[in-house]
Design a protein around this motif. Structure first.
Motif, PDB file in Angstrom:
ATOM      1  N   UNK A   1      10.493-107.123 -31.284  1.00 51.38           N
ATOM      2  CA  UNK A   1      10.550-108.545 -31.597  1.00 51.38           C
ATOM      3  C   UNK A   1      10.113-109.369 -30.382  1.00 51.38           C
ATOM      4  N   UNK A   2      10.246-108.767 -29.190  1.00 51.53           N
ATOM      5  CA  UNK A   2       9.744-109.400 -27.975  1.00 51.53           C
ATOM      6  C   UNK A   2       8.332-108.857 -27.734  1.00 51.53           C
ATOM      7  N   UNK A   3       7.316-109.595 -28.210  1.00 53.26           N
ATOM      8  CA  UNK A   3       5.948-109.096 -28.084  1.00 53.26           C
ATOM      9  C   UNK A   3       5.539-108.977 -26.614  1.00 53.26           C
ATOM     10  N   UNK A   4       5.963-109.940 -25.803  1.00 51.41           N
ATOM     11  CA  UNK A   4       5.648-109.893 -24.375  1.00 51.41           C
ATOM     12  C   UNK A   4       6.912-110.226 -23.590  1.00 51.41           C
ATOM     13  N   UNK A   5       7.180-109.427 -22.594  1.00 49.95           N
ATOM     14  CA  UNK A   5       8.197-109.764 -21.601  1.00 49.95           C
ATOM     15  C   UNK A   5       7.435-110.245 -20.367  1.00 49.95           C
ATOM     16  N   UNK A   6       7.479-111.548 -20.136  1.00 53.59           N
ATOM     17  CA  UNK A   6       6.725-112.116 -19.024  1.00 53.59           C
ATOM     18  C   UNK A   6       7.432-111.762 -17.715  1.00 53.59           C
ATOM     19  N   UNK A   7       6.694-111.153 -16.803  1.00 52.53           N
ATOM     20  CA  UNK A   7       7.249-110.728 -15.522  1.00 52.53           C
ATOM     21  C   UNK A   7       6.831-111.638 -14.377  1.00 52.53           C
ATOM     22  N   UNK A   8       5.810-112.455 -14.620  1.00 58.59           N
ATOM     23  CA  UNK A   8       5.270-113.283 -13.543  1.00 58.59           C
ATOM     24  C   UNK A   8       4.749-114.584 -14.140  1.00 58.59           C
ATOM     25  N   UNK A   9       5.451-115.688 -13.920  1.00 54.75           N
ATOM     26  CA  UNK A   9       5.041-116.994 -14.437  1.00 54.75           C
ATOM     27  C   UNK A   9       4.174-117.724 -13.417  1.00 54.75           C
TER      28      UNK A   9
ATOM     29  N   UNK B   1       7.714-121.387 -22.317  1.00 50.80           N
ATOM     30  CA  UNK B   1       7.162-120.252 -21.575  1.00 50.80           C
ATOM     31  C   UNK B   1       6.663-120.700 -20.207  1.00 50.80           C
ATOM     32  N   UNK B   2       5.958-121.822 -20.182  1.00 50.64           N
ATOM     33  CA  UNK B   2       5.417-122.313 -18.918  1.00 50.64           C
ATOM     34  C   UNK B   2       6.540-122.668 -17.944  1.00 50.64           C
TER      35      UNK B   2
ATOM     36  N   UNK C   1      17.956-107.723 -14.595  1.00 47.75           N
ATOM     37  CA  UNK C   1      17.089-108.040 -15.721  1.00 47.75           C
ATOM     38  C   UNK C   1      16.405-109.389 -15.611  1.00 47.75           C
ATOM     39  N   UNK C   2      16.568-110.209 -16.646  1.00 42.44           N
ATOM     40  CA  UNK C   2      15.906-111.511 -16.705  1.00 42.44           C
ATOM     41  C   UNK C   2      16.348-112.434 -15.574  1.00 42.44           C
ATOM     42  N   UNK C   3      17.548-112.230 -15.064  1.00 40.61           N
ATOM     43  CA  UNK C   3      18.011-113.050 -13.948  1.00 40.61           C
ATOM     44  C   UNK C   3      17.140-112.892 -12.716  1.00 40.61           C
ATOM     45  N   UNK C   4      16.508-111.733 -12.588  1.00 38.73           N
ATOM     46  CA  UNK C   4      15.596-111.475 -11.475  1.00 38.73           C
ATOM     47  C   UNK C   4      14.162-111.341 -11.952  1.00 38.73           C
ATOM     48  N   UNK C   5      13.886-111.818 -13.168  1.00 36.13           N
ATOM     49  CA  UNK C   5      12.521-111.837 -13.669  1.00 36.13           C
ATOM     50  C   UNK C   5      11.989-110.492 -14.093  1.00 36.13           C
ATOM     51  N   UNK C   6      12.873-109.517 -14.343  1.00 41.94           N
ATOM     52  CA  UNK C   6      12.450-108.185 -14.749  1.00 41.94           C
ATOM     53  C   UNK C   6      13.219-107.794 -16.011  1.00 41.94           C
ATOM     54  N   UNK C   7      12.873-108.416 -17.121  1.00 39.15           N
ATOM     55  CA  UNK C   7      13.578-108.207 -18.381  1.00 39.15           C
ATOM     56  C   UNK C   7      13.599-106.736 -18.766  1.00 39.15           C
ATOM     57  N   UNK C   8      14.798-106.220 -19.044  1.00 39.16           N
ATOM     58  CA  UNK C   8      14.957-104.831 -19.463  1.00 39.16           C
ATOM     59  C   UNK C   8      15.261-103.872 -18.339  1.00 39.16           C
ATOM     60  N   UNK C   9      15.328-104.365 -17.091  1.00 40.76           N
ATOM     61  CA  UNK C   9      15.564-103.492 -15.935  1.00 40.76           C
ATOM     62  C   UNK C   9      16.757-103.991 -15.133  1.00 40.76           C
ATOM     63  N   UNK C  10      17.676-103.091 -14.827  1.00 42.85           N
ATOM     64  CA  UNK C  10      18.821-103.424 -13.971  1.00 42.85           C
ATOM     65  C   UNK C  10      19.008-102.297 -12.963  1.00 42.85           C
ATOM     66  N   UNK C  11      19.537-102.649 -11.795  1.00 45.67           N
ATOM     67  CA  UNK C  11      19.796-101.660 -10.748  1.00 45.67           C
ATOM     68  C   UNK C  11      21.137-101.979 -10.105  1.00 45.67           C
ATOM     69  N   UNK C  12      22.025-100.991 -10.062  1.00 44.63           N
ATOM     70  CA  UNK C  12      23.281-101.105  -9.331  1.00 44.63           C
ATOM     71  C   UNK C  12      23.233-100.203  -8.103  1.00 44.63           C
ATOM     72  N   UNK C  13      23.773-100.683  -6.997  1.00 43.83           N
ATOM     73  CA  UNK C  13      23.929 -99.866  -5.796  1.00 43.83           C
ATOM     74  C   UNK C  13      25.383 -99.417  -5.722  1.00 43.83           C
ATOM     75  N   UNK C  14      25.586 -98.120  -5.628  1.00 49.22           N
ATOM     76  CA  UNK C  14      26.931 -97.547  -5.558  1.00 49.22           C
ATOM     77  C   UNK C  14      27.157 -96.928  -4.184  1.00 49.22           C
TER      78      UNK C  14
ATOM     79  N   UNK D   1      18.724-116.452 -15.178  1.00 51.77           N
ATOM     80  CA  UNK D   1      17.580-117.353 -15.123  1.00 51.77           C
ATOM     81  C   UNK D   1      17.965-118.685 -15.741  1.00 51.77           C
ATOM     82  N   UNK D   2      17.790-119.792 -15.021  1.00 48.23           N
ATOM     83  CA  UNK D   2      18.121-121.095 -15.615  1.00 48.23           C
ATOM     84  C   UNK D   2      17.247-121.423 -16.819  1.00 48.23           C
ATOM     85  N   UNK D   3      16.058-120.817 -16.892  1.00 42.22           N
ATOM     86  CA  UNK D   3      15.154-121.097 -18.011  1.00 42.22           C
ATOM     87  C   UNK D   3      15.643-120.470 -19.310  1.00 42.22           C
ATOM     88  N   UNK D   4      16.403-119.382 -19.212  1.00 42.16           N
ATOM     89  CA  UNK D   4      16.864-118.706 -20.425  1.00 42.16           C
ATOM     90  C   UNK D   4      18.382-118.750 -20.581  1.00 42.16           C
TER      91      UNK D   4
END
Length: 583
Positions: free
Chosen positions: A195-203, A87-88, A270-283, A561-564
């Motif tokens: 099952x994911x008790x916490x989605x860490x957004x800021x390490x 986590x750290x 999502x997690x690649x940008x540190x915002x697990x569960x959120x994605x945005x596409x520009x069309x 994310x290289x961490x995950x």
């Protein structure tokens, strides 16, 4: 004013994995406090299939009871072990078994603390690890009396963790001292139902400046010296402003958007940008499609839309463009996250369903319908680099695009690659209609490009019987293995499809096969070797020799994310040379 569209997507998203008034200097984001009001929230949120509203936060009841209360600070303590070390180092998902205990500190005696079962879903929490091992982490002994290590997998994945409420006015309480003496991992959003008790957004290790700001705010709240609004929304807004600004800078570093060349790309992954569960596409440089797959996104939708809208308004590429925002979600994934979205009937659904947006990728135009719920809804920008790669190999070649969707590979082969002929096959009439429309949109009338509605397995068997041959075959089927449990059955389907695809490649000179899987279970098994072994087995069945030329994944705007890693790796595109049948 930016406009928002809400949509409960009927078609599962492929990747499965979208602020301030000025674009702040990277790494330094100013934060203005505001007086956000607490609002109540019904966990079962009714969302219309597609409804246009203003981006500004609504005045309706859209948050949990006490969720944004100025009187509460929440903390999650995790066990000190190998997992807490991960986590750290940046791992964003805290599983239930890693949680040792939870705490809520309140600041007024009249605060309702009767419900001490857990922290409300969607609450912003500090994640800490104690300086000493938790009592529950004392080494266990086996039947011989020897100590054995305890891992997070040994603990129950349920809600059975101790939760403590304590008053900031209680000077004798030891809880605050214990929390303050613990090591901060970061801040995230809590979900007792997932099952994911916490989605860490800021390490803390990755964003020390940001965590310092939040920590200072919380400390001032504890000491009673902070007199601004103490709501979760303010702290979350600070995190979102930083993370979404980072995402914008990352895409700009990739050259996205590229005016006149590519205006369609993934802005948040999502997690690649540190915002697990959120994605945005520009069309098309005019529409932002937000894809929500986590409860916290639905709960904090107003804050997400406000920050996103303001940052897009300030984006240098969109200063003269009024970006429309479409909100989509994946009900099945939200249900897994303990959250249910109830669709509402709304006559406004039909108002914009047929409104189209022209998306440009690598100078090729595509007509999309972001307000619709059908298959023609959007656009898969994850194959952008692979479409270009194949196109460069198609000069004077005959190309077969299997599961062509909106014709991406076939169109690129003709327009950018100089192919002499291209055929696209898909079982969906919507997809075929879209591909044919895109061919006309790109001025390909009279060119040797066609699209066929058919099951690809049936099409290939007929083509084999008629001795049809191609120089380049692209096989990009939908997700056949949604989970590890379905992997064996899916492998048989992949095997048969690849075997028949190889049989269609020129028997005298051989040719190229780009075979893809968007199933994470297939891409990640054995580090990706499982998929390659399957293709090799299909080649043996087809009696063709294959040589692996390249393995690639999603376009770089689908950050990881290289961490995950490799948890976010779902797409594999493997390019093979298929040798002549006579050799």
């Amino acid at each position: 004013m930016n406009k928002l569209f809400l949509s409960a997507a009927s078609r599962s998203m492929r990747s499965g994995a979208m602020f301030s008034s000025t674009l702040h200097q990277h790494g330094s984001v100013a934060f203005a406090f505001s007086n956000a009001q607490s609002r109540s929230f019904a966990l079962r949120l009714g969302v219309s299939k597609s409804a246009s509203v203003d981006v500004e936060p609504s005045s309706s009841n859209t948050s949990l009871p006490n969720l944004t209360s100025a009187n509460l600070l929440h903390t999650v303590v995790v066990h000190r072990n190998r997992q807490s070390a991960a986590f750290r180092e940046g791992t964003p998902l805290v599983f239930g078994g890693s949680v040792a205990s939870t705490f809520t500190e309140y600041f007024h005696e009249d605060t309702n603390t009767n419900d001490d079962r857990n922290i409300p879903i969607g609450s912003l929490v500090a994640v800490v690890v104690g300086r000493d091992s938790s009592p529950s982490m004392k080494p266990k002994k086996d039947w011989r009396g020897k100590k054995k290590s305890v891992d997070s997998s040994d603990r129950r994945e349920d809600n059975a963790v101790e939760h403590h409420n304590f008053s900031a006015l209680d000077e004798k309480s030891t809880y605050r001292d214990m929390i303050n003496q613990s090591q901060l991992i970061g801040y995230g959003v809590f979900n007792p139902e997932s099952m994911y008790r916490v989605r860490i957004l800021c390490h803390d290790t990755m964003h020390p400046g940001l965590t310092k700001q939040i920590r200072l705010m919380r400390k001032q709240i504890q000491q009673g010296t902070y007199h601004g609004d103490r709501s979760t929304d303010l702290q979350l807004k600070l995190i979102l402003e930083n993370k979404l600004s980072d995402a914008i800078y990352t895409r700009r570093a990739m050259g996205l958007p590229a005016p006149g060349i590519t205006d369609t790309y993934r802005l948040v992954n999502g997690e690649g940008d540190g915002l697990s569960g959120l994605a945005v596409d520009i069309l098309g440089g005019t529409t932002a499609i937000v894809m929500s797959s986590a409860a916290w996104c639905e709960i904090h939708k107003d804050t997400i839309l406000t920050v996103l809208g303001e940052l897009l308004k300030a984006h240098p590429a969109y200063t003269e463009t009024d970006i429309n925002i479409v909100w989509r979600n994946t009900p099945s994934r939200l249900q897994q996250d303990g959250y249910e979205v109830l669709p509402n009937d709304d006559e406004s659904v039909d108002m914009k369903e047929e409104q189209s947006v022209v998306a440009i990728e690598s100078s090729v135009k595509y007509l999309t319908y972001p307000y619709s719920d059908g298959q023609k809804t959007g656009f898969y920008c994850d194959q952008r680099e692979n479409r270009l790669m194949v196109a460069e190999l198609c000069n004077n070649k005959r190309v077969l695009d299997l599961c062509c969707y909106n014709g991406g590979f076939a169109l690129n082969a003709i327009i950018r690659g100089g192919a002499i002929a291209a055929v696209g096959v898909d079982s969906s009439q919507d997809a075929i209609d879209a591909a044919e429309t895109n061919a006309k949109l790109n001025g390909l009338e009279g060119r040797n490009i066609s699209f066929v509605k058919d099951n690809i397995a049936t099409f290939m068997k007929s083509a084999i019987d008629s001795n049809a041959e191609y120089d380049v075959v692209v096989l990009d089927p939908p997700k056949l293995a949604p989970s590890i449990s379905s992997l064996d059955k899916a492998s048989q389907k992949y095997h048969a499809l690849n075997r028949d695809a190889m049989a269609l490649i020129d028997k005298n000179q051989g040719g190229l096969l780009l075979t893809c899987t968007c199933s994470a279970a297939m891409s990640q098994k054995d580090g990706g070797q499982f998929f390659l072994n399957m293709v090799n087995g299909a080649a043996l069945s087809a009696k063709r020799r294959v040589t692996l030329l390249k393995v690639s994944g999603a376009a770089p705007c689908h950050t990881q994310s290289p961490a995950s890693f490799p948890a976010g790796q779902y797409l594999t595109a493997a390019l093979f040379h298929v040798g002549p049948a006579s050799m």
